[in-house]
Design an enzyme around this catalytic site. Structure first.
Site, mmCIF file in Angstrom:
data_model
loop_
_atom_site.group_PDB
_atom_site.id
_atom_site.type_symbol
_atom_site.label_atom_id
_atom_site.label_comp_id
_atom_site.label_asym_id
_atom_site.label_seq_id
_atom_site.Cartn_x
_atom_site.Cartn_y
_atom_site.Cartn_z
ATOM 1 N N TYR A 32 -83.606 71.065 47.762
ATOM 2 C CA TYR A 32 -83.897 69.786 48.419
ATOM 3 C C TYR A 32 -83.634 68.638 47.458
ATOM 4 O O TYR A 32 -83.040 67.629 47.823
ATOM 5 C CB TYR A 32 -85.366 69.752 48.885
ATOM 6 C CG TYR A 32 -85.659 68.544 49.747
ATOM 7 C CD1 TYR A 32 -85.556 68.628 51.133
ATOM 8 C CD2 TYR A 32 -86.011 67.315 49.177
ATOM 9 C CE1 TYR A 32 -85.797 67.523 51.926
ATOM 10 C CE2 TYR A 32 -86.255 66.208 49.968
ATOM 11 C CZ TYR A 32 -86.147 66.310 51.343
ATOM 12 O OH TYR A 32 -86.379 65.216 52.131
ATOM 13 N N PHE A 82 -63.405 47.700 62.663
ATOM 14 C CA PHE A 82 -63.512 49.083 63.093
ATOM 15 C C PHE A 82 -64.799 49.204 63.910
ATOM 16 O O PHE A 82 -65.791 48.525 63.629
ATOM 17 C CB PHE A 82 -63.487 50.093 61.947
ATOM 18 C CG PHE A 82 -63.513 51.496 62.495
ATOM 19 C CD1 PHE A 82 -62.421 51.998 63.175
ATOM 20 C CD2 PHE A 82 -64.655 52.279 62.414
ATOM 21 C CE1 PHE A 82 -62.453 53.257 63.766
ATOM 22 C CE2 PHE A 82 -64.696 53.540 62.995
ATOM 23 C CZ PHE A 82 -63.593 54.034 63.671
ATOM 24 N N THR A 83 -64.774 50.093 64.901
ATOM 25 C CA THR A 83 -65.867 50.168 65.886
ATOM 26 C C THR A 83 -67.253 50.299 65.245
ATOM 27 O O THR A 83 -68.121 49.444 65.445
ATOM 28 C CB THR A 83 -65.620 51.347 66.842
ATOM 29 O OG1 THR A 83 -65.456 52.537 66.059
ATOM 30 C CG2 THR A 83 -64.364 51.131 67.677
ATOM 31 N N ASP A 134 -63.442 50.124 52.731
ATOM 32 C CA ASP A 134 -63.596 51.267 53.619
ATOM 33 C C ASP A 134 -62.576 52.288 53.131
ATOM 34 O O ASP A 134 -61.374 52.142 53.344
ATOM 35 C CB ASP A 134 -63.331 50.868 55.072
ATOM 36 C CG ASP A 134 -63.547 52.046 56.018
ATOM 37 O OD1 ASP A 134 -63.290 53.194 55.612
ATOM 38 O OD2 ASP A 134 -63.973 51.822 57.161
ATOM 39 N N LYS A 169 -62.194 62.353 56.615
ATOM 40 C CA LYS A 169 -60.774 62.016 56.734
ATOM 41 C C LYS A 169 -60.017 62.546 55.514
ATOM 42 O O LYS A 169 -59.739 63.724 55.414
ATOM 43 C CB LYS A 169 -60.609 60.497 56.884
ATOM 44 C CG LYS A 169 -60.879 59.991 58.297
ATOM 45 C CD LYS A 169 -62.309 59.744 58.566
ATOM 46 C CE LYS A 169 -62.546 58.997 59.859
ATOM 47 N NZ LYS A 169 -63.986 58.846 60.148
ATOM 48 N N ARG A 225 -57.639 53.290 71.911
ATOM 49 C CA ARG A 225 -57.968 52.288 70.907
ATOM 50 C C ARG A 225 -57.496 50.944 71.433
ATOM 51 O O ARG A 225 -56.474 50.402 71.048
ATOM 52 C CB ARG A 225 -57.314 52.598 69.555
ATOM 53 C CG ARG A 225 -57.761 53.914 68.942
ATOM 54 C CD ARG A 225 -59.029 53.870 68.109
ATOM 55 N NE ARG A 225 -60.284 53.902 68.844
ATOM 56 C CZ ARG A 225 -61.444 54.309 68.296
ATOM 57 N NH1 ARG A 225 -61.504 54.731 67.064
ATOM 58 N NH2 ARG A 225 -62.554 54.272 68.986
ATOM 59 N N PHE A 265 -67.010 53.428 74.272
ATOM 60 C CA PHE A 265 -65.861 54.310 74.505
ATOM 61 C C PHE A 265 -66.231 55.788 74.441
ATOM 62 O O PHE A 265 -65.580 56.626 75.053
ATOM 63 C CB PHE A 265 -64.739 54.007 73.501
ATOM 64 C CG PHE A 265 -65.187 54.019 72.068
ATOM 65 C CD1 PHE A 265 -65.778 52.901 71.509
ATOM 66 C CD2 PHE A 265 -65.029 55.141 71.292
ATOM 67 C CE1 PHE A 265 -66.209 52.902 70.183
ATOM 68 C CE2 PHE A 265 -65.455 55.173 69.970
ATOM 69 C CZ PHE A 265 -66.056 54.038 69.414
HETATM 70 N N1 F0G Z 1 -64.321 53.667 58.910
HETATM 71 C C1 F0G Z 1 -63.136 54.041 59.418
HETATM 72 C C2 F0G Z 1 -61.894 53.322 59.027
HETATM 73 C C3 F0G Z 1 -63.089 55.110 60.326
HETATM 74 O O1 F0G Z 1 -61.919 55.470 60.827
HETATM 75 C C4 F0G Z 1 -64.288 55.771 60.688
HETATM 76 C C5 F0G Z 1 -64.270 56.852 61.669
HETATM 77 C C6 F0G Z 1 -65.488 55.330 60.110
HETATM 78 C C7 F0G Z 1 -65.461 54.277 59.222
HETATM 79 C C8 F0G Z 1 -66.799 55.971 60.443
HETATM 80 O O2 F0G Z 1 -66.899 57.201 59.834
HETATM 81 O O3 F0G Z 1 -66.969 58.805 61.746
HETATM 82 O O4 F0G Z 1 -67.657 59.480 59.442
HETATM 83 O O5 F0G Z 1 -69.078 57.968 60.779
HETATM 84 N N2 F0G Z 1 -63.276 57.058 62.421
HETATM 85 C C9 F0G Z 1 -63.102 58.118 63.394
HETATM 86 C C10 F0G Z 1 -61.911 57.835 64.255
HETATM 87 C C11 F0G Z 1 -64.315 58.441 64.185
HETATM 88 O O6 F0G Z 1 -61.630 58.659 65.145
HETATM 89 O O7 F0G Z 1 -61.226 56.833 64.071
HETATM 90 P P1 F0G Z 1 -67.691 58.424 60.480
#
Ligand code: F0G
Length: 470
Positions: free
Chosen positions: A72, A124-125, A215, A258, A382, A450
């Site tokens: 832990y 980014f979303t 990022d 990624k 997207r 989405f």
């Molecule tokens: N920043 C970028 C540029 C991303 O593409 C993503 C995730 C995140 C942050 C968030 O990271 O998913 O580990 O919480 N992108 C995925 C996509 C979900 O399909 O574009 P995460």
């Protein structure tokens, strides 16, 4: 025909794929409310929904997982990850998180206050959602070329320094907690930022006492593009370029799902020990102890090995070349794409493909549904659905880029799979005139809509509507 790169690995374990009939896909699509995000993976043949957590791990990563220390507190696996991030990314303080958005949550909570303004090279979303949840307003300071799908600019991820400077002048440096720089820029189609531009962003921000946060999800892919396209860095290794990128930033939020080939995991890294202390205070509330942050010890092991593999030149070259291979096939067939092909995906310009589908009926969501129906290939939307609503006005946001993203997982699919995807995308493109109406919401969630929204065909005679399927 473009050449497909020979993969620098061979296949040791396989996962059977399930093919489906058009009728089965129609049923699956209806059950999913015409949202490809809600499809069951079992009903998908080639899954290009995302490159996130869908990568194939190497034998070395799997072997490392067996050595995970599941203590832990103070797990050996954490210290190994910390050492890998220090070595390859160069950040001193590491706060592990369960994935990228966990890092974004903590970062936003420690830095953003109501009334703050956060500039970034396109939204980014999840990133913007956390900025807004903490009372911040996002400002897009990417160069205009990034919003033009056809433009061939080699660094469409670059920040427009004039836009950034204007924002600093308008709102004052004290209301800008940090500049958010993505490398590569996901929503622009995986487009890179140049080191020359990042250097100037860093200088401008620091002149005003504003930190720069990276990022880093696809920073290795960005490093590869810099090596290819920026003369000064041609002779440097990808690993060296990655360190140069990070050296121009004060910290990073990372989704290890990624570049690092992991199925789960992430981290926040900071240079400032005081900020790192604040982040450690929050990580125990939201993620887990500061030496695991929501990950198992074995996850941290997989990431540590994955980081080292990610900068190996033959790996990153094959990865980018495979994406380019698919992009070239679609470009040769005349599909309107985001140009040049980006790092993680080939993006089809759905607004140009379906000009008769109104933006309120979501051309990209519609085209993605049509592609799935054709072949069982799942892409990602997207465009306006991903962009969500403006929190102040409640109106739909309509970004200029209305894209269907064919996102390629790393080390997962072969040339034949790419050929099949190309054939299907080209077939759907040839039949595009049949799609003159789109989809409308029947259920719209408040956050990141989405993922869980449900739709119905806007017109009963839509080729997506059940009665039209033979
Ligand atoms: N920043 C970028 C540029 C991303 O593409 C993503 C995730 C995140 C942050 C968030 O990271 O998913 O580990 O919480 N992108 C995925 C996509 C979900 O399909 O574009 P995460």
């Amino acid at each position: 025909m473009p050449r497909h790169p020979a993969e620098p690995w061979r296949i040791k374990m396989v996962e059977p794929l399930r093919t489906t009939t058009r009728r089965q896909r129609q049923q699956a699509l209806q059950a999913a409310g015409y949202n490809i995000s809600l499809l069951r993976s079992e009903d998908v043949y080639i899954d290009l929904y995302t490159d996130s957590g869908t990568n194939a791990m190497s034998d070395r990563q799997w072997a490392a997982m067996m050595t995970g220390d599941e203590a832990y507190a103070g797990a050996r696996s954490f210290y190994r990850l910390e050492a890998a991030v220090r070595e390859y990314y160069g950040y001193e303080h590491l706060i592990p998180t369960h994935q990228g958005r966990g890092a974004e949550n903590i970062l936003s909570r420690i830095l953003i206050r109501p009334g703050h303004h956060v500039p970034g090279n396109m939204y980014f979303t999840t990133t913007r959602a956390h900025q807004e949840l903490n009372g911040g307003t996002f400002h897009d300071v990417i160069i205009d070329e990034a919003h033009d799908p056809a433009c061939e600019h080699p660094f469409k991820g670059n920040v427009d320094l004039a836009k950034l400077e204007r924002l600093i002048d308008d709102v004052g440096p004290r209301s800008i907690p940090y500049v958010c720089v993505a490398a590569t820029v996901n929503m622009a189609g995986g487009q890179p930022i140049s080191l020359a531009n990042l250097t100037r962003v860093h200088e401008l921000a620091h002149r005003h006492g504003i930190p720069v946060i990276l990022d880093a999800a696809r920073a290795v892919e960005n490093a590869w593009f810099i090596k290819q396209r920026e003369k000064a860095w041609r002779e440097h290794s990808v690993a060296a370029v990655l360190r140069e990128i990070c050296a121009r930033t004060d910290g990073a939020a990372m989704s290890a799902k990624k570049d690092s080939y992991a199925n789960i995991g992430g981290w926040l890294a900071l240079r400032d020990p005081h900020l790192a202390e604040q982040a450690r205070n929050l990580v125990v509330l939201y993620e887990g102890l500061h030496t695991y942050g929501g990950m198992a010890g074995r996850d941290m092991e997989a990431i540590s090995v994955g980081i080292a593999e990610s900068v190996q030149e033959e790996n990153i070259k094959a990865r980018i070349d495979q994406v380019a291979y698919l992009g070239q096939q679609l470009a040769d067939a005349g599909l309107p794409l985001v140009r040049p092909t980006g790092g993680h995906a080939v993006c089809i310009d759905a607004a140009a493909t379906l000009p008769r589908v109104p933006r309120e009926q979501f051309p990209a969501q519609t085209l993605a549904a049509a592609l799935y129906l054709d072949s069982g290939v799942r892409a990602a939307e997207r465009g306006a659905v991903s962009a969500g609503r403006d929190r102040a006005t409640g109106e739909n946001r309509y970004p200029r880029l209305e894209l269907v993203r064919l996102t390629i997982p790393r080390r997962v699919y072969t040339q034949s799979h790419m050929d099949l995807v190309a054939d299907s995308a080209i077939r759907v493109h040839k039949q595009r005139d049949r799609l003159d109406s789109g989809l409308v919401f029947v259920h719209e969630p408040e956050n990141l809509r989405f993922f869980q929204a449900r739709f119905a065909p806007a017109a009963p005679d839509s080729p997506l509507a059940p009665a039209q399927i033979s």
